[in-house]
Design an enzyme around this catalytic site. Sequence first.
Site, PDB file in Angstrom:
ATOM      1  N   LYS A  25       0.317   7.941   7.721  1.00  0.00           N
ATOM      2  CA  LYS A  25      -0.408   9.001   8.052  1.00  0.00           C
ATOM      3  C   LYS A  25      -0.740   9.287   9.800  1.00  0.00           C
ATOM      4  O   LYS A  25      -1.537   7.644  10.509  1.00  0.00           O
ATOM      5  CB  LYS A  25      -1.403   9.665   7.841  1.00  0.00           C
ATOM      6  CG  LYS A  25      -1.494   9.918   6.390  1.00  0.00           C
ATOM      7  CD  LYS A  25      -2.565  11.112   5.598  1.00  0.00           C
ATOM      8  CE  LYS A  25      -1.964  11.494   4.314  1.00  0.00           C
ATOM      9  NZ  LYS A  25      -2.793  12.456   3.661  1.00  0.00           N
TER      10      LYS A  25
ATOM     11  N   ASP B  88      -4.496   6.180   6.449  1.00  0.00           N
ATOM     12  CA  ASP B  88      -4.158   6.835   6.811  1.00  0.00           C
ATOM     13  C   ASP B  88      -5.663   6.351   7.745  1.00  0.00           C
ATOM     14  O   ASP B  88      -5.208   6.027   8.790  1.00  0.00           O
ATOM     15  CB  ASP B  88      -5.035   8.230   6.307  1.00  0.00           C
ATOM     16  CG  ASP B  88      -5.980   7.400   4.606  1.00  0.00           C
ATOM     17  OD1 ASP B  88      -6.736   7.044   4.949  1.00  0.00           O
ATOM     18  OD2 ASP B  88      -5.856   8.626   3.870  1.00  0.00           O
TER      19      ASP B  88
ATOM     20  N   VAL C  12      -0.529  14.431   1.011  1.00  0.00           N
ATOM     21  CA  VAL C  12       0.568  14.045  -0.254  1.00  0.00           C
ATOM     22  C   VAL C  12       0.636  13.446  -0.871  1.00  0.00           C
ATOM     23  O   VAL C  12      -0.251  12.985  -1.548  1.00  0.00           O
ATOM     24  CB  VAL C  12       1.502  12.961   1.072  1.00  0.00           C
ATOM     25  CG1 VAL C  12       2.177  13.865   2.648  1.00  0.00           C
ATOM     26  CG2 VAL C  12       0.847  12.202   1.431  1.00  0.00           C
TER      27      VAL C  12
ATOM     28  N   GLU D 230       0.939  -1.149   0.069  1.00  0.00           N
ATOM     29  CA  GLU D 230      -0.251   0.488   0.220  1.00  0.00           C
ATOM     30  C   GLU D 230       0.762   1.449   0.192  1.00  0.00           C
ATOM     31  O   GLU D 230       2.095   1.255   0.427  1.00  0.00           O
ATOM     32  CB  GLU D 230      -0.722  -0.048   1.331  1.00  0.00           C
ATOM     33  CG  GLU D 230      -1.800   0.901   1.674  1.00  0.00           C
ATOM     34  CD  GLU D 230      -2.533   1.342   0.479  1.00  0.00           C
ATOM     35  OE1 GLU D 230      -2.422   1.542  -0.910  1.00  0.00           O
ATOM     36  OE2 GLU D 230      -4.039   1.030   0.479  1.00  0.00           O
TER      37      GLU D 230
END
Length: 182
Positions: free
Chosen positions: A133, A105, A156, A101
């Site tokens: 994250k 998040d 990002v 991946e």
Amino acid sequence: MEALHPDIERVLFDKEHIASIVERMGAEITRDYQGKDLVLIAVLRGAVVFMGDLMRAIDLPLAIDFMAVSSYGDRAKSSGIVRIVKDLDMDIKGRDVLIVEDVLDSGLTLNYLMKNLASRHPASLEVATFLWKDVAGKQAAVDPKYVGTHCPDAFVVGYGLDFAERYRNLPYIGVLKPEVYS
């Protein structure tokens, strides 16, 4: 360092830093999967750049496959609705599966994907994420076995990460200026 794209606020990880992270992760995976039947599954499209680098950093026989799972569309936040856009081409029953991946998040989409893949009876099922994250006050729905690095809870892009299918080809990971996605 590479020229900064005008939509980028700042660079978080340059290509040298990215390469060192990938090499470390490849060595960890090589150590842990000795003698196993390893299959890397990239979650398209964001993970394709990381997958290409990571598989070359793993010194073991392995197979690769791809899935596309959508929950974003062209928005900055997940829609919460998960759908499989492209399924695996190979049978993973009895094989050691490592989902590759780009960024973790909330982990909600990845959690859905892991449940789907677990129902196919792999020998093992783990996650390698390049970025995790740091989302204040929230625990991700998935606990990855391999983490490249943590990053701030910012938008990002670069190194495969996009906004509305743009910026994937940047050789670094940077923070997108808020005026671009708001």
